[in-house]
Design a protein around this motif. Structure first.
Motif, mmCIF file in Angstrom:
data_model
loop_
_atom_site.group_PDB
_atom_site.id
_atom_site.type_symbol
_atom_site.label_atom_id
_atom_site.label_comp_id
_atom_site.label_asym_id
_atom_site.label_seq_id
_atom_site.Cartn_x
_atom_site.Cartn_y
_atom_site.Cartn_z
ATOM 1 N N PRO A 103 0.826 -1.217 0.000
ATOM 2 C CA PRO A 103 0.000 0.000 0.000
ATOM 3 C C PRO A 103 0.857 1.263 0.000
ATOM 4 C CG PRO A 103 0.004 -1.021 2.174
ATOM 5 C CD PRO A 103 0.731 -1.966 1.268
ATOM 6 N N ARG A 104 0.380 2.254 -0.713
ATOM 7 C CA ARG A 104 1.058 3.534 -0.760
ATOM 8 C C ARG A 104 0.322 4.540 0.127
ATOM 9 N NH1 ARG A 104 3.202 5.275 -5.988
ATOM 10 N NH2 ARG A 104 3.803 7.412 -5.648
ATOM 11 N N PHE A 105 -0.903 4.182 0.456
ATOM 12 C CA PHE A 105 -1.771 4.985 1.340
ATOM 13 C C PHE A 105 -2.209 6.304 0.701
ATOM 14 C CE2 PHE A 105 1.066 2.390 4.036
ATOM 15 C CZ PHE A 105 0.116 1.508 4.542
ATOM 16 N N ALA A 173 -7.354 12.230 -1.319
ATOM 17 C CA ALA A 173 -6.595 11.136 -1.935
ATOM 18 C C ALA A 173 -5.964 10.209 -0.902
ATOM 19 C CB ALA A 173 -5.504 11.719 -2.820
ATOM 20 N N ILE A 174 -5.987 10.611 0.349
ATOM 21 C CA ILE A 174 -5.251 9.831 1.343
ATOM 22 C C ILE A 174 -6.106 8.740 1.967
ATOM 23 C CG2 ILE A 174 -4.016 10.001 3.551
ATOM 24 C CD1 ILE A 174 -3.045 12.736 2.570
ATOM 25 N N LEU A 175 -5.567 7.554 1.981
ATOM 26 C CA LEU A 175 -6.301 6.399 2.502
ATOM 27 C C LEU A 175 -5.414 5.668 3.500
ATOM 28 C CD1 LEU A 175 -7.415 5.148 -1.000
ATOM 29 C CD2 LEU A 175 -8.970 6.085 0.708
ATOM 30 N N HIS A 176 -5.513 6.078 4.749
ATOM 31 C CA HIS A 176 -4.636 5.482 5.750
ATOM 32 C C HIS A 176 -4.865 3.995 5.947
ATOM 33 C CE1 HIS A 176 -2.067 8.593 7.464
ATOM 34 N NE2 HIS A 176 -3.013 9.437 7.101
ATOM 35 N N ASN A 177 -6.019 3.535 5.504
ATOM 36 C CA ASN A 177 -6.293 2.108 5.733
ATOM 37 C C ASN A 177 -6.117 1.264 4.478
ATOM 38 O OD1 ASN A 177 -8.366 3.195 4.374
ATOM 39 N ND2 ASN A 177 -9.969 2.669 5.865
ATOM 40 N N MET A 178 -5.369 1.753 3.533
ATOM 41 C CA MET A 178 -5.132 0.997 2.294
ATOM 42 C C MET A 178 -4.451 -0.337 2.612
ATOM 43 S SD MET A 178 -3.126 2.485 -0.969
ATOM 44 C CE MET A 178 -4.198 3.429 -2.013
#
Ligand code: SF4
Ligand code: SF4
Ligand code: SF4
Ligand code: FES
Lengths: 1010, 318, 141
Positions: A103-105, A173-178
């Protein structure tokens, strides 16, 4: 054919350094779908970290970044960053590969690269791109030109999950739980370019790296030199950030050192150290630079010249010595270096900074990768390849190159990348074009003659623009400009939904021209052009105003001025776009056939490969038989049988019905241009015309004919090749007492031929070892200037020393002498250690003669209109990134015609040429970009100025009837024009104009500026 | 010089009768004293008109780009031949269609200077060994040629033709020591404001008649940039800025092409000092690129070439 | 009365200098807002006439920048430009046009900081000169 054997028209490229990038582009351009797998956030590899490149001192990022953009943009390339290969099944032609996507998150499709997130991120960690000489945030982009441009979060301990970034990101765009993802891909072939890691200098603790603050590695020094690096390109030392007065480089740190399992030579360090010393001098001429080396391995094209320049022009000091000790002065943090002078005396010298020229280790991920792919490695952990099949791994269908198969510089890496593509493309030629994307567009609206109706879209870019520039005001202003019928602002003009908005606005307001005021056209123009094209407008009815990178970001504290500037920029863009005309992409037919000039090894390999890739080839050789110089080579350093390989190759080439061979044929005339060449050859005094779309120059070189050292006067003085023949044909007997003296650099590295012939050192060692094999006791002397056994060849050098081959160095201005004493041959050479003359009696004197350019090069270069370098070898388009191309499209070069080289290198280049030619031959038609020059024939006087200066030879002057009057006028070949505009800025009468950047357009911009 | 004139006639006769040329461009005596004008001889019968004297200052190369004849003979002094050579390099003249009759030139005399010193009608002009004798009703005045040369001729280093097929007359001794750009170097020393003042003063006189362009052998464009409507580079006004741009660009366009013949300056009815522009360009071309126009057919003019090692001291390195 | 802020036009080649200007932005290096960039493919695209026209229109300063020698995307464009501007710049100076009105330099794609530096320097120098006068068109006439 059953399912599993069905070939797949896709290729996976593993590793996104310059090699992987080149491979991806070549394959994508030849009709294959490409998955480019890179473990890091961005492609670019080590090249992205370099400051300048030798021997041209090109700015590394400047030449790399267009390739990055091209890769990201290519419709046939899918970038898989943060990905690693997990497992592979299947066989050549059809592999199933599992890839793990870390994941890039951050959602790459949403991130606009504005950097708001990093702004607020509270965590700072050492920046690996800057070699830990600076810090970065936990959410970061490795470098400004990173591709993809999206940020990513470092959760391996850095991110504290404070979620500040999530709040700051207007693009959501940020997805801390990717989560991690598994991807399964089906490809026909795999190309592996994992690259290298620098040697960890702590393994050689005597140099004090990590202990003494002013000892840095060469890669750290690259960052120090870089204008965008941690110190803005100021050469300073780490302890006190002061400019050092004396810098020393220590060569071979982690190379040529079998004690630490690195017996090989890293091949590039002599040159990069020289480059660094030279650039240092350019930055601050007062810094004194010293390079401590063992052998100066300037074996490549133009390398020796570069070293000479460093010595003479830049006063770089070279000292041939191994360093035995480095100590630090605790107070000044200066470094005391103890070394042995050549006369044996030990001296200590103080420097204020020390650069360790660290070697190339095979990428740390390579071992794991090789296991997963099930390919063999050599004892050093590099991919095991054969000298005669230098691009094939042990597993069919998987090809490798770059440093993975041995230390290489950038051009060789790029060459091997293209070369590997040729093999993949030959394997998959039957399924070429089956998986590539074709896009359908609506017909283009005809807007010619219509009054401009301009739509203006002004981007807020979150707060990146809007936070500084009063965007609504700019929008209102835009509405007042001539021809503007619509204007709006967007949170992110580049987001997917705004693309739809733009299309709707075009339809609703019958817009026929569009202006976007946002970031930089360098990255975003293609996106918007694509959008308006989808809405039925020609791509060129578009203009951008850069109000972020060149406005809001650089005037953050001057909102009023920035707003005024934004208005000006919009006004200029509107003025320009109102004059813009649709530009066609011109399509030209082409002949899908290749011409290979030269039937030596390189020529035959490229002809064969092109044929395997599915194209007909004309192979023209001036001699009666095929084979060229390779006819005189019997075995390689590793022991492979060259003659067997050669006869097999000839057999394959002659029996391939796609290859048309003309021997004893000469080239008389070459006309035309990329895709459409017409070549006349002379064959038994009759002429024949050949039509083809690409040319590969493989015309070879010659062996220097010595006049020195009694050659030709005494039979016991022979060339190295002759010796090889004597050994191979068992015509030589050696006894315990036999004494054989080899003299190196005959006709090389001298005034007449100032270059190194590259192979002679290794060839001498090869034959010396063969002699030793015949009789262990035989005395072999090699009189040399530098032993240039780069890469793994170093192993054989060491072996030769172990077996008692005696190496005696001589200086250029104190050459050995060969004398006849009665009927005995004697060699006199100065021993540099004992400072006295040595007399060796010799049964055989062997001359290692130079490779010299063929006398035909000159004529051929004129026929093809391609350049030769000062030494008389063909000169490629770009020493680093276009190593087998000529500047003129559709013409390529390989083998000895390019420069002296080993068989395996010729083979790599030959394959590379085939791949590069394939990117042209595989097309249905040649599409030519609309930004080309155009002649106004009424005005043109045919003065030839434009013709003379066009860097691409795109202009001819021809007799033509214009308005009933015969006159000479310039003619631009749109297939060759690259749109630089040099012609149009030079023409006195304004008779040649550059579409897309026309005189009128630029003039209105100027007019609209005030 | 009489003998040179005769030999020119002889040569002309030979070329025309053997049909080696269809047209011969030379000089003839003008209708006014102290003048010569171009002669276009198609017919043997007209050969007698041909003249050669100290007033043949026109650059005949000028006409080569405006005639249609296939084979042309042309009388060429140093500067004419240089212009021809430059035109050949630029493809405007085909070398093989031109028969160059080179005549070494000792320098031409500025009639205006002589006229200034003479009151009354001139009846006759004679030339004798570096002297010009002007006779009138009740006067006879002798002028030392060397004191009355055109400015360009005074410092000329290329009196002998650079290229020719036939050479008539003795080669002149070229003064290789003279600093032809001394004036320019002197001028460069003035303050920028003074220089601007001078430029402004000179150029303001311009009435945009384009006589300079008309006279210049190197001006052959189908449409000069100054006349172009699309794009419109220069307005058709008499605003100083428009005139200035015309002169700056005209001379810039002569980079590496101007042969210092002085035709433009002589043609100017307002007597604008144009040499101070052309010679600046010529000086810089010499200093920076070691080039002089029209001396060598095999070398491209400097703006049609480059050298990696070119100087770049004008580059800002802040 | 406040003095009018000067306007400066910069002709930047797409491949190096324009990229360098972008990099200054990405690195958030601040510089004076007087500059207006016109993007051209290559420094060789710049016709000296553009510069004269700019001055005539009342633009107070001109900057032309291209890739460093050897780096031109079009192989030799900047070498050609260099020749042109050697002559042209000298000519302007000779005529008495202030030296600091028109500037030429090389800026690479990696020299964001240098770009900002140069813009600062050029702006300062142009400010010192005051508004452009010589060569400006007299619009009232
Ligand atoms: S420079 Fe201009 S006039 Fe000369 S040949 Fe080219 S287009 Fe024609
Ligand atoms: S634009 Fe450049 S590449 Fe195209 S014809 Fe003109 S000089 Fe040649
Ligand atoms: S510019 Fe003047 S001096 Fe130069 S060639 Fe033309 S007419 Fe002669
Ligand atoms: S592309 Fe930058 S100067 Fe030519």
């Amino acid at each position: 054919m059953d399912e599993n054997n069905k070939k797949i028209g896709a290729v996976m490229v593993v590793g996104g350094g310059i090699g992987g990038i080149q491979a991806s582009l070549d394959l994508a351009e030849s009709g294959f779908k490409v998955y480019l797998v890179e473990k890091n956030l961005s492609i670019g590899g080590v090249m992205a970290q370099l400051d300048k490149t030798f021997p041209t001192n090109d700015c590394s990022m400047c030449i790399l970044s267009p390739k990055l953009v091209e890769c990201a943009r290519h419709r046939n390339i899918e970038l898989l960053t943060r990905c690693e290969v997990e497992s592979i099944e299947g066989s050549a032609g059809n592999f199933k590969i599992k890839v793990k996507k870390h994941p890039r998150f951050v959602d790459v499709s949403k991130c606009t690269g504005c950097g708001d997130c990093a702004e607020v991120c509270p965590v700072e960690v050492p920046d690996e791109y800057e070699e830990n000489l600076a810090n970065r945030k936990a959410i970061y982009r490795p470098f400004p030109q990173a591709t993809p441009g999206a940020f990513g979060i470092d959760k391996s301990g850095a991110c504290c999950e404070c979620m500040q970034c999530e709040k700051a990101c207007k693009a959501e765009a940020i997805l801390h739980n990717m989560l991690e993802q598994d991807i399964e891909l089906n490809v026909g072939s795999v190309i592996v370019f994992p690259g290298f890691d620098e040697f960890e200098p702590k393994l050689r603790e005597e140099y004090g790296y990590g202990l003494f603050s002013n000892v840095v590695t060469s890669i750290e020094f690259e960052r120090i030199l870089s204008a965008s690096g941690p110190f803005q390109g100021h050469v300073v030392r780490c302890s006190d950030k002061k400019t050092p007065k004396k810098i020393a480089w220590i060569q071979c740190v982690g190379s040529r050192d079998s004690k630490i399992e690195r017996g090989y030579c890293s091949s590039v360090c002599c040159m990069y150290a020289t480059k660094q010393a030279l650039i240092t001098k350019e930055h601050s001429p007062d810094i004194r630079t010293t390079i401590f080396y063992i052998d100066m391995r300037a074996y490549g094209k133009e390398f020796d010249r570069y070293i000479e320049r460093a010595k003479l022009e830049y006063k770089v000091r070279y000292i041939r010595s191994r360093i035995s000790e480095v100590k630090e002065d605790a107070k000044t943090h200066n470094l005391k270096i103890k070394y042995e002078r050549e006369d044996g005396e030990l001296v200590t010298e103080e420097f204020d900074m020390l650069v360790l020229s660290v070697g190339l280790d095979v990428s740390r991920s390579a071992k794991d990768l090789a296991e997963k792919l099930n390919i063999n490695l050599n004892s050093y952990g590099f991919a095991r390849v054969d000298s005669l099949e230098p691009l094939k791994t042990s597993r069919p269908g998987i090809f490798a190159g770059g440093v993975f198969s041995g230390p290489k510089d950038i051009p060789e890496t790029v060459t091997s990348a293209s070369g590997a593509c040729a093999l993949a493309s030959a394997l998959l030629s039957s399924v070429r074009g089956t998986l590539v994307a074709e896009k359908k567009y609506p017909a283009e609206k005809d807007v010619s003659g219509d009054i401009p109706r301009i739509g203006v879209f002004v981007c807020q870019c979150g707060i990146n623009i809007g936070g500084v520039v009063n965007v609504p005001l700019v929008v209102e202003y835009a509405k007042t400009l001539p021809f503007v019928v619509y204007a709006e602002d967007n949170l992110y003009t580049c987001s997917q939904d705004t693309q739809d908005t733009i299309k709707e606005a075009i339809a609703q307001h019958s817009l026929n021209r569009v202006v976007v005021a946002s970031c930089t056209p360098r990255t975003h123009e293609p996106l918007f052009q694509e959008t308006i094209r989808e809405a039925g407008l020609n791509r060129h009815l578009f203009e951008m105003a850069n109000i972020r990178d060149q406005n809001s970001w650089v005037h953050m504290k001057q909102p009023r001025e920035a707003t005024e500037k934004a208005k000006d920029l919009v006004r200029m863009a509107v003025a320009k776009v109102s004059l813009k005309e649709p530009l066609g992409r011109i399509s030209l037919k082409l002949t899908s056939r290749g011409l290979v000039i030269g039937g030596g090894l390189a020529g035959m390999v490229s002809a064969l490969r092109l044929a395997e890739e599915g194209y007909e080839v004309y192979l023209v050789e001036k001699e009666d038989t095929l084979g060229g110089q390779a006819k005189d080579i019997y075995y390689t350093l590793k022991g492979e049988d060259v003659q067997k390989f050669l006869s097999k190759l000839i057999e394959k080439v002659t029996s391939n019905n796609k290859i048309h061979i003309f021997t004893a044929a000469t080239i008389e005339k070459i006309e035309g241009f990329v895709g459409n060449f017409k070549t006349t050859i002379k064959l038994n005094s009759s002429l024949k015309e050949l039509e083809h779309g690409a040319v590969i120059v493989a015309s070879g070189a010659n062996e220097y004919q010595p006049t020195e050292y009694l050659f030709g006067k005494d039979k016991r003085v022979v060339t190295q090749r002759k010796l090889e023949e004597l050994i191979a044909t068992k015509k030589l007997n050696v006894s315990n007492q036999s004494s054989i003296v080899m003299i190196q650099c005959i006709g090389s590295r001298c005034d007449e031929n100032p270059y190194c012939s590259r192979v002679c050192c290794s060839e001498a060692i090869k034959n010396a070892l063969a002699l030793k094999k015949m009789n262990k006791q035989v005395n072999v002397y090699i009189l040399y200037r530098d032993v240039r056994t780069y890469g793994f060849k170093e192993d054989w050098y060491q072996k030769a020393r172990e077996q008692g081959v005696l190496f005696i160095r001589y200086e250029e201005d104190d050459k050995p002498e060969v004398k006849l004493n009665k009927d005995k041959l004697e060699v006199l050479v100065k021993d540099l250690i004992l400072e006295e003359k040595l007399l060796i009696s010799a049964d055989l004197v062997v001359l290692s003669t130079a490779t010299v350019p063929s006398e035909d090069n000159k004529e051929l270069s004129q026929l093809l209109k391609v350049p030769l370098n000062e030494d008389g070898f063909f000169m490629e388009a770009h020493a680093k990134l276009r190593p087998v191309d000529f500047a003129t499209d559709g013409i390529f070069v390989c083998g000895l015609a390019h420069s002296p080289k080993f068989i395996e290198e010729s083979i790599c280049q030959a394959n590379a040429c085939a791949a590069r030619a394939c990117t042209i031959l595989s097309r249905d038609e040649l599409e030519v970009e609309g930004i080309v020059a155009e002649v106004n024939e009424l005005k043109c006087k045919g003065c030839r100025l434009c013709k003379e200066i066009c860097p691409y030879g795109a202009i001819d002057v021809e007799l033509k009837k214009v308005l009933g009057k015969e006159k000479e006028v310039a003619r631009v070949n749109p297939a060759l024009c690259k749109g630089c505009g040099a012609c149009s800025a030079s023409c006195r009468s304004g008779s040649i104009d550059l579409k897309g950047f026309s005189d009128s357009e630029i003039l209105t911009q100027i007019g609209a500026l005030v | 010089m009489q003998s040179v004139e005769n030999r020119i006639k002889e040569k002309a006769a030979e070329l025309l009768t053997t049909k080696k040329v269809d047209l011969l461009i030379g000089f003839e005596r003008g209708t006014m004293p102290l003048r010569a004008s171009p002669a276009f001889i198609y017919d043997e019968a007209d050969i007698e008109k041909l003249a050669w004297n100290s007033f043949c200052e026109m650059n005949l190369a000028r006409y080569l780009t405006r005639i249609t004849s296939k084979r042309v003979g042309i009388i060429a002094k140093g500067c004419d031949s240089r212009a021809i050579a430059a035109l050949v390099v630029e493809g405007q003249v085909k070398r093989e269609q031109i028969m160059i009759i080179g005549v070494p030139c000792p320098g031409m005399v500025d009639r205006r200077k002589i006229e200034k010193e003479i009151k009354g009608e001139i009846d006759k002009v004679e030339e004798k060994k570096g002297e010009i004798i002007v006779k009138g009703n009740n006067f006879e005045k002798v002028f030392k040629k060397n004191n009355y040369l055109y400015p360009c001729c005074k410092v000329c280093k290329h009196g002998n033709p650079s290229i020719y097929d036939i050479l008539i007359g003795e080669k002149v001794k070229e003064n290789s020591k003279v600093d032809e750009y001394a004036e320019i170097t002197e001028y460069e020393k003035k303050s920028p404001d003074k220089r601007w003042e001078f430029f402004e003063k000179e150029v303001s006189k311009c009435i945009r008649c384009y006589a300079c362009r008309q006279a210049c052998p190197m001006c052959y464009c189908e449409e000069c940039f100054v006349d172009s409507f699309h794009p419109k580079w220069v307005d058709k006004s008499l605003d100083f800025s428009d005139i200035a741009i015309w002169h700056i660009m005209r001379v810039y366009h002569q980079t590496g092409r101007c042969v210092s013949c002085g035709a433009c300056e002589r043609a100017c009815p307002m007597q604008i000092n144009l040499r101070f522009l052309t010679e600046k360009i010529n000086k810089d071309v010499k200093v920076y690129f070691n080039f002089e126009a029209g001396l060598d057919l095999s070398v491209n003019p400097p703006l049609a070439a480059f050298d990696i090692k070119d100087r770049e001291d004008f580059i800002d390195t802040c | 009365m406040k003095v009018k802020e000067p306007k400066i036009v910069a002709f930047l080649c797409n491949w190096c200098s324009y990229a360098g200007a972008d990099l200054a932005g990405v690195s958030r290096i601040q510089y004076p807002p007087n500059i207006r960039v016109i993007r051209v493919p290559c420094s060789s695209r710049v016709n000296p006439l553009f510069i004269l026209k700019a001055l005539q229109e009342g633009v107070d300063g001109v900057l032309v920048a291209g890739c460093h020698p050897g780096d031109c995307h079009y192989i030799s464009g900047n070498y050609l430009a260099r020749r042109k501007f050697t002559i042209f710049k000298n000519l302007l100076d000779y005529l008495g046009i202030e030296k600091d009105r028109v500037h030429f330099t090389w800026i690479s794609a990696a020299e964001g900081a240098r770009f900002a530096e140069i813009v600062k320097e050029v702006t300062e120098r142009v400010k010192k000169l005051g508004p452009v006068k010589r060569l400006v068109k007299n619009r009232s006439a």
